[in-house]
Structures are given as C-alpha cells and as structure tokens.
Design a protein around this motif. Structure first.
Motif, short mmCIF file in Angstrom:
data_model
loop_
_atom_site.label_atom_id
_atom_site.label_comp_id
_atom_site.label_asym_id
_atom_site.label_seq_id
_atom_site.Cartn_x
_atom_site.Cartn_y
_atom_site.Cartn_z
N LYS A 1 -2.57 12.15 3.89
CA LYS A 1 -2.83 13.68 4.28
C LYS A 1 -1.73 14.50 4.33
O LYS A 1 -1.68 15.70 3.98
CB LYS A 1 -3.35 13.61 5.93
CG LYS A 1 -4.62 13.04 6.06
CD LYS A 1 -5.72 13.12 4.86
CE LYS A 1 -6.12 14.48 5.20
NZ LYS A 1 -7.32 14.65 4.23
N GLU A 2 -0.42 13.91 4.47
CA GLU A 2 0.76 14.65 4.25
C GLU A 2 1.12 14.94 2.81
O GLU A 2 1.63 16.01 2.46
CB GLU A 2 2.07 13.91 5.27
CG GLU A 2 1.67 14.00 6.59
CD GLU A 2 3.12 13.23 7.26
OE1 GLU A 2 3.64 12.47 6.38
OE2 GLU A 2 2.88 12.95 8.41
N ASN A 3 0.94 13.87 1.99
CA ASN A 3 1.54 14.06 0.82
C ASN A 3 0.71 14.45 -0.51
O ASN A 3 0.72 15.20 -1.53
CB ASN A 3 2.15 12.77 0.22
CG ASN A 3 3.27 12.41 1.24
OD1 ASN A 3 4.02 13.44 1.55
ND2 ASN A 3 3.44 11.15 1.47
N THR A 4 -0.67 13.71 -0.50
CA THR A 4 -1.76 14.25 -1.38
C THR A 4 -3.17 14.36 -0.46
O THR A 4 -4.06 13.65 -0.44
CB THR A 4 -1.93 12.91 -2.30
OG1 THR A 4 -2.36 11.93 -1.38
CG2 THR A 4 -0.77 12.67 -3.17
N PRO A 5 -3.33 15.45 0.11
CA PRO A 5 -4.42 15.80 0.90
C PRO A 5 -5.69 15.79 0.22
O PRO A 5 -6.76 15.75 0.84
CB PRO A 5 -4.10 17.15 1.71
CG PRO A 5 -2.98 17.68 0.61
CD PRO A 5 -2.19 16.82 0.24
N ALA B 1 0.85 -1.21 0.16
CA ALA B 1 -0.08 -0.05 -0.13
C ALA B 1 0.84 1.20 0.20
O ALA B 1 0.48 2.25 -0.77
CB ALA B 1 -1.06 0.03 1.30
N LYS B 2 2.03 1.40 0.67
CA LYS B 2 2.82 2.35 1.03
C LYS B 2 3.52 2.79 -0.54
O LYS B 2 3.45 3.91 -0.84
CB LYS B 2 3.91 2.14 1.74
CG LYS B 2 3.36 2.38 3.32
CD LYS B 2 4.51 1.96 4.23
CE LYS B 2 4.22 2.53 5.74
NZ LYS B 2 5.24 2.31 6.59
N LEU B 3 3.94 1.47 -1.31
CA LEU B 3 4.67 1.81 -2.45
C LEU B 3 3.36 2.30 -3.48
O LEU B 3 3.59 3.32 -4.32
CB LEU B 3 5.01 0.42 -3.09
CG LEU B 3 6.42 -0.14 -2.50
CD1 LEU B 3 6.47 -1.47 -2.87
CD2 LEU B 3 7.64 0.88 -2.41
N GLU C 1 -9.89 11.57 12.90
CA GLU C 1 -9.18 12.86 13.50
C GLU C 1 -7.93 13.14 12.73
O GLU C 1 -7.52 14.20 12.39
CB GLU C 1 -8.64 12.50 15.07
CG GLU C 1 -9.72 12.54 16.02
CD GLU C 1 -9.39 12.15 17.30
OE1 GLU C 1 -8.20 11.56 17.54
OE2 GLU C 1 -10.16 12.44 18.35
N LEU C 2 -7.28 12.26 12.09
CA LEU C 2 -6.18 12.33 11.20
C LEU C 2 -6.68 12.89 9.82
O LEU C 2 -5.78 13.39 8.93
CB LEU C 2 -5.40 11.07 10.93
CG LEU C 2 -4.57 10.36 12.12
CD1 LEU C 2 -4.13 8.98 11.78
CD2 LEU C 2 -3.39 11.34 12.24
N ARG D 1 -2.14 8.90 7.35
CA ARG D 1 -1.08 9.68 7.58
C ARG D 1 -0.19 10.32 6.27
O ARG D 1 -0.14 11.35 6.16
CB ARG D 1 0.14 9.22 8.78
CG ARG D 1 -0.90 9.36 10.35
CD ARG D 1 0.33 8.91 11.12
NE ARG D 1 -0.06 8.89 12.35
CZ ARG D 1 -0.53 7.66 13.10
NH1 ARG D 1 -0.15 6.61 12.27
NH2 ARG D 1 -0.98 7.68 14.31
N MET D 2 0.10 9.25 5.54
CA MET D 2 1.00 9.53 4.24
C MET D 2 0.14 10.27 3.29
O MET D 2 0.34 11.27 2.82
CB MET D 2 1.35 7.91 3.57
CG MET D 2 2.49 7.28 4.49
SD MET D 2 2.90 6.09 3.42
CE MET D 2 3.42 6.59 1.59
#
Length: 224
Positions: free
Chosen positions: A67-71, A36-38, A92-93, A64-65
């Motif tokens: 929201k930080e990279n592709t909100p 999934a991360k990839l 909440e995230l 988290r990824m």
C-alpha cells in the motif's frame, strides 16, 4: 498478468501456481516473509496473494509495504479460520479481498479476476484502443471485430502494453512481466524483440494501427 503467491504450505502454493498458470497467469512464489519482502520490493505485480501466518513474521507487513510503495497492486489475503482479527486489519490496511482456507481454486480465480478488473481496468470488461479491443476475462483480442490469433506471450504482452499505455516500458520490465522468476534461466532478452515484432505484425495484418513505438535506447511505448 503476473501474480505473487506468498504461502508457506508448499503443497497449497504449488497447487495454486499450477491452476493459475493453466488460467494464463505468470506466477512467482515466496514461502516466508523475508523472501516475500524481497520480491515485492524488486518487482511489480498485478496482484499478490498473501497468507498472514508466515515464517519470520506476519503477512500484514506485506500488505503495508504494498500500500505504501505500489498502491495499484491488488491484494487478496488467504488465511486460516481463526485469523478474523488479522483479516479485518488487512482489509483496513487496504487489501481488496480475503479467502478463508480451505477454498476452491475456482473461487480464488473468480476473486482474482474481480480484483484485477477493479484495480487495473476500472471495472471494465473490455479495453479499447482505437479499433483494437481486448477482453481480459477471456484472454482474447480483436481488431475491427476480427479475432486476433495470438500466442499466450503475445496476448500477455498486448495486455501489459494496453494497461500501461503512453508509458515507456523497458525491455527488462517486459521480460520480468512475461517470465517472472524464470527470467534468470534465459540467456538473453532477444525474445522480447521477437514477441513485439510478431505482435506488431499481427496487429497491422488485421488492419490495426502501429500502436507500438520503439523508444531507442530505453524500450517501447504503446500509444493510442
């Protein structure tokens, strides 16, 4: 619209993919946190469905990824009944919604449409560019009130253009959006030019403007 389904239960993952493809979505899949991360680091998605209990870690890391990279990406959490704390943390995230297993696929589809409408279309049910109107919920488009007869790929391409108007889109990004994981099986990207040529022709024949501009050496831009 391209959806990523992150779910380690293969039967559930497959049933979601089959249903959403019938509804007109392009689907990619991941079965564990590493995969999934990839995927989310590599490709843009309209919306991500993420199970929280995954092999190699917690799906909250994906939330988290994103929201930080592709909100701008929509996020729907799918989880077991006993994961209330994680669901609350996910919201909440910045996750948009959650579904508790088991759920009906029709409900998932309704939630998905709602999230996409809020995220991509600012709650609008109709997207307009000059005399062109696109209706995401029914996957239809019209010019001067006349319905366009588009293939699924042509409609997906038009929606991708209109939601990224005035942005240059590379041929690679268009191909990845239209084909997702299946792009690796293609011999070339010539089909992108073919779909764009056909879409442009249908818009012009219906009396619409030539919205699609070629940016030589880079890709294409939809301007209105």
């Amino acid at each position: 619209m391209k959806i990523l389904i992150i779910e380690d239960e293969q039967a559930l993952n497959a049933s979601i993919v089959t249903y959403l493809q019938q509804e007109g979505y392009t689907c990619d899949v991941a079965y564990d946190l590493r995969e999934a991360k990839l995927k989310v680091a590599d490709l843009p998605y309209t919306c991500v469905l993420v199970d929280l209990t995954l092999p190699h870690g917690n799906g909250l890391e994906i939330v988290r990824m994103l929201k930080e990279n592709t909100p701008e990406t929509g996020i729907i959490i799918i989880s077991a009944k006993n994961a209330l704390d994680d669901k609350i943390t996910g919201l909440e995230l910045g996750a948009d919604d959650y579904l508790t297993k088991p759920f009906h696929l029709s409900e998932l589809n309704a939630r998905l449409k709602s999230v996409i409408r809020r995220r991509q279309f600012n709650g609008q049910k109709t997207l307009r560019a000059g005399d062109l109107e696109v209706f995401p919920e029914s996957a239809e488009a019209q010019v001067h009130g006349r319905k366009l007869t588009l293939t699924k790929k042509e409609y997906d391409l038009l929606l991708y253009f209109i939601t990224n108007r005035n942005r240059v889109l590379t041929k690679d990004s268009i191909a990845e959006h239209l084909w997702g994981d299946h792009i690796e099986a293609l011999d070339s990207l010539d089909f992108v030019y073919t779909h764009i040529k056909n879409l442009r022709r249908k818009l012009l024949e219906a009396g619409g403007e030539d919205y699609i501009q070629t940016v030589y050496g880079i890709g294409y831009k939809f301007s209105s």
